[in-house]
Write an enzyme that holds these catalytic residues in place. Structure first.
Site, PDB file in Angstrom:
ATOM      1  N   HIS A  26       0.839  -1.205   0.000  1.00 22.37           N
ATOM      2  CA  HIS A  26       0.000   0.000   0.000  1.00 22.37           C
ATOM      3  C   HIS A  26       0.872   1.252   0.000  1.00 22.37           C
ATOM      4  O   HIS A  26       1.917   1.296   0.657  1.00 22.37           O
ATOM      5  CB  HIS A  26      -0.886   0.042   1.246  1.00 22.37           C
ATOM      6  CG  HIS A  26      -2.000  -0.949   1.241  1.00 22.37           C
ATOM      7  ND1 HIS A  26      -3.153  -0.763   1.946  1.00 22.37           N
ATOM      8  CD2 HIS A  26      -2.153  -2.149   0.613  1.00 22.37           C
ATOM      9  CE1 HIS A  26      -3.973  -1.792   1.766  1.00 22.37           C
ATOM     10  NE2 HIS A  26      -3.374  -2.653   0.958  1.00 22.37           N
ATOM     11  N   LYS A 193      -8.409 -13.132   9.350  1.00 23.25           N
ATOM     12  CA  LYS A 193      -8.090 -13.381   7.939  1.00 23.25           C
ATOM     13  C   LYS A 193      -6.660 -12.908   7.728  1.00 23.25           C
ATOM     14  O   LYS A 193      -6.312 -11.795   8.130  1.00 23.25           O
ATOM     15  CB  LYS A 193      -9.039 -12.576   7.065  1.00 23.25           C
ATOM     16  CG  LYS A 193      -8.503 -12.261   5.668  1.00 23.25           C
ATOM     17  CD  LYS A 193      -9.581 -11.691   4.811  1.00 23.25           C
ATOM     18  CE  LYS A 193      -9.021 -11.030   3.570  1.00 23.25           C
ATOM     19  NZ  LYS A 193     -10.078 -10.660   2.618  1.00 23.25           N
ATOM     20  N   LYS A 195      -3.986 -11.849   4.921  1.00 20.97           N
ATOM     21  CA  LYS A 195      -3.742 -11.513   3.517  1.00 20.97           C
ATOM     22  C   LYS A 195      -2.459 -12.206   3.094  1.00 20.97           C
ATOM     23  O   LYS A 195      -1.379 -11.947   3.629  1.00 20.97           O
ATOM     24  CB  LYS A 195      -3.605  -9.988   3.391  1.00 20.97           C
ATOM     25  CG  LYS A 195      -3.189  -9.467   2.044  1.00 20.97           C
ATOM     26  CD  LYS A 195      -4.111  -9.827   0.909  1.00 20.97           C
ATOM     27  CE  LYS A 195      -5.546  -9.487   1.188  1.00 20.97           C
ATOM     28  NZ  LYS A 195      -6.469  -9.741   0.093  1.00 20.97           N
ATOM     29  N   ASP A 223      -5.972 -15.484   2.201  1.00 24.27           N
ATOM     30  CA  ASP A 223      -6.394 -14.866   0.931  1.00 24.27           C
ATOM     31  C   ASP A 223      -5.178 -14.393   0.130  1.00 24.27           C
ATOM     32  O   ASP A 223      -4.693 -13.277   0.350  1.00 24.27           O
ATOM     33  CB  ASP A 223      -7.305 -13.672   1.242  1.00 24.27           C
ATOM     34  CG  ASP A 223      -7.693 -12.895  -0.010  1.00 24.27           C
ATOM     35  OD1 ASP A 223      -7.497 -13.404  -1.129  1.00 24.27           O
ATOM     36  OD2 ASP A 223      -8.210 -11.764   0.145  1.00 24.27           O
ATOM     37  N   ASN A 225      -5.194 -13.621  -2.986  1.00 24.12           N
ATOM     38  CA  ASN A 225      -5.652 -12.844  -4.157  1.00 24.12           C
ATOM     39  C   ASN A 225      -5.259 -13.487  -5.484  1.00 24.12           C
ATOM     40  O   ASN A 225      -4.696 -12.811  -6.373  1.00 24.12           O
ATOM     41  CB  ASN A 225      -5.143 -11.397  -4.090  1.00 24.12           C
ATOM     42  CG  ASN A 225      -5.919 -10.575  -3.084  1.00 24.12           C
ATOM     43  OD1 ASN A 225      -5.380 -10.220  -2.037  1.00 24.12           O
ATOM     44  ND2 ASN A 225      -7.186 -10.294  -3.364  1.00 24.12           N
ATOM     45  N   HIS A 322     -16.452  -8.244   1.894  1.00 20.98           N
ATOM     46  CA  HIS A 322     -15.112  -7.777   1.545  1.00 20.98           C
ATOM     47  C   HIS A 322     -14.927  -6.326   1.985  1.00 20.98           C
ATOM     48  O   HIS A 322     -15.892  -5.586   2.134  1.00 20.98           O
ATOM     49  CB  HIS A 322     -14.973  -7.881   0.017  1.00 20.98           C
ATOM     50  CG  HIS A 322     -13.835  -7.127  -0.555  1.00 20.98           C
ATOM     51  ND1 HIS A 322     -13.967  -5.898  -1.158  1.00 20.98           N
ATOM     52  CD2 HIS A 322     -12.523  -7.435  -0.631  1.00 20.98           C
ATOM     53  CE1 HIS A 322     -12.799  -5.475  -1.590  1.00 20.98           C
ATOM     54  NE2 HIS A 322     -11.892  -6.392  -1.290  1.00 20.98           N
ATOM     55  N   ASN A 324     -12.062  -2.861   1.235  1.00 22.25           N
ATOM     56  CA  ASN A 324     -10.784  -2.227   0.903  1.00 22.25           C
ATOM     57  C   ASN A 324     -10.593  -1.112   1.929  1.00 22.25           C
ATOM     58  O   ASN A 324     -11.496  -0.844   2.723  1.00 22.25           O
ATOM     59  CB  ASN A 324     -10.818  -1.626  -0.508  1.00 22.25           C
ATOM     60  CG  ASN A 324     -10.304  -2.587  -1.577  1.00 22.25           C
ATOM     61  OD1 ASN A 324     -10.880  -2.696  -2.636  1.00 22.25           O
ATOM     62  ND2 ASN A 324      -9.225  -3.271  -1.325  1.00 22.25           N
ATOM     63  N   HIS A 351     -10.926  -3.155   6.811  1.00 19.36           N
ATOM     64  CA  HIS A 351      -9.574  -2.601   6.957  1.00 19.36           C
ATOM     65  C   HIS A 351      -9.528  -1.527   8.046  1.00 19.36           C
ATOM     66  O   HIS A 351      -8.441  -1.061   8.390  1.00 19.36           O
ATOM     67  CB  HIS A 351      -9.134  -1.911   5.656  1.00 19.36           C
ATOM     68  CG  HIS A 351      -8.670  -2.819   4.561  1.00 19.36           C
ATOM     69  ND1 HIS A 351      -9.450  -3.779   3.998  1.00 19.36           N
ATOM     70  CD2 HIS A 351      -7.489  -2.876   3.890  1.00 19.36           C
ATOM     71  CE1 HIS A 351      -8.779  -4.390   3.032  1.00 19.36           C
ATOM     72  NE2 HIS A 351      -7.582  -3.855   2.945  1.00 19.36           N
ATOM     73  N   ARG A 404      -4.623   4.672  -6.450  1.00 22.80           N
ATOM     74  CA  ARG A 404      -3.948   3.607  -5.710  1.00 22.80           C
ATOM     75  C   ARG A 404      -3.088   2.793  -6.666  1.00 22.80           C
ATOM     76  O   ARG A 404      -3.555   2.391  -7.734  1.00 22.80           O
ATOM     77  CB  ARG A 404      -4.991   2.695  -5.046  1.00 22.80           C
ATOM     78  CG  ARG A 404      -4.342   1.510  -4.353  1.00 22.80           C
ATOM     79  CD  ARG A 404      -5.318   0.684  -3.570  1.00 22.80           C
ATOM     80  NE  ARG A 404      -4.709  -0.598  -3.234  1.00 22.80           N
ATOM     81  CZ  ARG A 404      -5.284  -1.537  -2.517  1.00 22.80           C
ATOM     82  NH1 ARG A 404      -6.487  -1.345  -2.041  1.00 22.80           N
ATOM     83  NH2 ARG A 404      -4.665  -2.680  -2.265  1.00 22.80           N
TER      84      ARG A 404
HETATM   85  O1  GLR Z   1      -9.964  -9.334   0.297  1.00 23.65           O
HETATM   86  C1  GLR Z   1      -9.312  -8.774  -0.555  1.00 23.65           C
HETATM   87  O2  GLR Z   1      -8.952  -9.402  -1.546  1.00 23.65           O
HETATM   88  C2  GLR Z   1      -8.924  -7.386  -0.399  1.00 23.65           C
HETATM   89  O3  GLR Z   1      -9.169  -6.816   0.629  1.00 23.65           O
HETATM   90  C3  GLR Z   1      -8.230  -6.698  -1.487  1.00 23.65           C
HETATM   91  C4  GLR Z   1      -7.361  -5.579  -1.014  1.00 23.65           C
HETATM   92  O4  GLR Z   1      -6.843  -4.864  -2.085  1.00 23.65           O
HETATM   93  C5  GLR Z   1      -6.258  -6.051  -0.106  1.00 23.65           C
HETATM   94  O5  GLR Z   1      -5.538  -7.046  -0.742  1.00 23.65           O
HETATM   95  C6  GLR Z   1      -5.339  -4.935   0.267  1.00 23.65           C
HETATM   96  O6  GLR Z   1      -5.842  -3.981   0.862  1.00 23.65           O
HETATM   97  O7  GLR Z   1      -4.140  -5.039   0.000  1.00 23.65           O
HETATM   98 MG    MG Z   2      -9.999 -11.186  -0.961  1.00 24.91          MG
END
Ligand code: GLR
Ligand code: MG
EC number: 4.2.1.40
Length: 425
Positions: A26, A193, A195, A223, A225, A322, A324, A351, A404
């Site tokens: 990010h 969760k 990432k 996750d 992605n 979900h 962001n 988030h 972004r």
């Molecule tokens: O559940 C997800 O895939 C997300 O929240 C996507 C986001 O872009 C997440 O990967 C992030 O904030 O880096």
């Molecule tokens: Mg996801």
């Protein structure tokens, strides 16, 4: 009947920590759009959505055509916003660096913008009638909405020291467990969760095992992605499938997801291969997805989220939520809509705990991992105009952050970094 006298769109940049994902990291600041709708009764409603420049352009055009319209004509917002895009090609980007939320096309762009105006309209309508938003959606079926602790591999700080926070780096299983412990202590989360897609699957498997050991019985999710091949996804499912309540987007695309499902029987969730109504039929027919992660922003608002819920219910597919990077207006909207969907049986993603700033006067508090559903009129939150002004000033001062781009942010540290092609592993 209340009429809209003014709609205002304010772009802002909010601080964001160096959270890692399959694309990169990010940026120190991320864009959001704040929408205000004023009525001839002197009431103002607020909404929030994505803030990258293409969203902002549509939002500004939609705001221009709203004065004089009836506040309740929310079902007409999509057509109005579409008309502002006349002449634009419906360019479909399967995967772009502005956030890992699946395909990007005009419909999704418009829905993402419309959602903020729908939420602002509902907030204004609620304030006008004295009713909370959940009542305008048919009434809550729960008083609290559960959220899961959203863990990220991360650096302690951005390379240039911008947007600092007080979190440590988390780059291995111990770091991930320490992060989860702080989330549990400070917010009471009872599910997590992680990432993934940042390190090789073996390292992320080790992190999941460490979490399961430290937090026995907690529902866990991983996750990446879409960062894994089908073979890698099958391997992960064999290693830790029984520790996970679902695997989120282990591999990219419906065909791969369906194959992982067929070979492992794992429960697969997505916010990448089903993010529009048009993607539903094939994915459900092929049993590629057992849980859809709704996001009221890009599905088109709170009413559209309920339509998605009905569709999922019809086909026996689960629904979770979900997120962001977002602030308190979105958290309020997410909480209201989550409170009215009876079978939203998973803790939602948010988030928000990573954000150190907000544009509401009294930011929400997570207790026991949940947010109370507000019974105050509208969303139940008030805009903090000073904060909004300051974050807008930042937007004015930093044209380099208005879109972004996690790939560009990673390049500041690794100059040779290019957008990874999927699968990475
Ligand atoms: O559940 C997800 O895939 C997300 O929240 C996507 C986001 O872009 C997440 O990967 C992030 O904030 O880096
Ligand atoms: Mg996801």
């Amino acid at each position: 009947m209340s009429r809209i006298v003014r709609a205002t769109v304010t772009p802002i940049l909010i601080s964001d920590p160096p959270l890692l994902n399959v694309l990169g990291v990010h940026q120190p600041y991320t864009p959001r759009t704040i929408v205000e709708i004023e009525t001839d009764d002197g009431v103002t409603g607020i909404g929030e959505t994505y803030g990258d420049t293409d969203y902002l352009d549509v939002a500004r055009k939609l705001a221009d055509v709203l004065p004089g319209r009836d506040l309740t004509s929310m079902n007409g917002l999509y057509a109005l916003a579409s008309a502002t895009l006349t002449g634009a090609t419906d360019e479909v980007k399967e995967f772009d660096p502005a956030g890992l939320r699946g395909t990007r096309n005009n419909e999704k762009l418009i829905r993402s913008v419309v959602s903020a105006f729908e939420v602002a309209s509902l907030d204004a309508l609620g304030k006008t009638t004295g009713l909370p938003v959940h009542c305008l959606l048919g009434g809550k079926v729960r008083d609290r909405v559960d959220y899961s602790g959203y863990l990220f591999y991360r650096w302690a700080e951005h390379p240039d020291g911008e947007a600092p926070d007080d979190w440590d780096a988390a780059l291995d299983p111990d770091g991930v467990v320490r992060q989860a412990q702080r989330f549990a202590d400070d917010y009471g989360f009872t599910s997590f969760k992680l990432k993934g897609g940042v390190f090789a699957p073996e390292e992320e498997i080790a992190a999941v095992k460490a979490l399961a050991k430290a937090f026995p019985g907690y529902p866990l999710r991983l996750d990446p992605n879409g960062g894994w091949s089908v073979e890698a996804s099958v391997r992960v499912a064999e290693e830790v499938g029984d520790l996970l309540e679902y695997m989120e987007d282990p591999t990219a695309g419906v065909a791969g997801m369906a194959e992982v499902r067929e070979r492992t029987g794992a429960v697969l969730a997505t916010n990448m291969c089903v993010t529009t109504f048009g993607e539903v039929p094939e994915a459900f027919a092929k049993d590629a997805v057992q849980v859809v992660l709704s996001d009221h922003h890009y599905w088109g608002g709170l009413h559209a989220t309920r339509e998605l819920a009905a569709l999922c219910r019809t086909y026996g597919v689960g629904l979770s939520m979900h997120s962001n990077t977002h602030l308190g207006i979105s958290l309020a909207a997410m909480t209201h809509v989550a409170s009215v969907i009876p079978d939203l049986s998973y803790a939602c993603d948010s988030h928000r705990p990573w954000q150190t700033e907000d544009v509401i006067t009294e930011p929400h508090r997570f207790t026991g991992g949940a947010i109370e559903v507000s019974d105050a009129p509208g969303l139940g939150v008030e805009l903090d105009r000073d904060a909004l002004g300051a974050l807008h000033e930042r937007w004015l001062a930093r044209p380099d952050m208005r879109d972004r781009d996690d790939v560009a942010a990673m390049r500041k540290v690794h100059p040779d970094w290019v957008q990874p092609s999927l699968p990475r592993w």
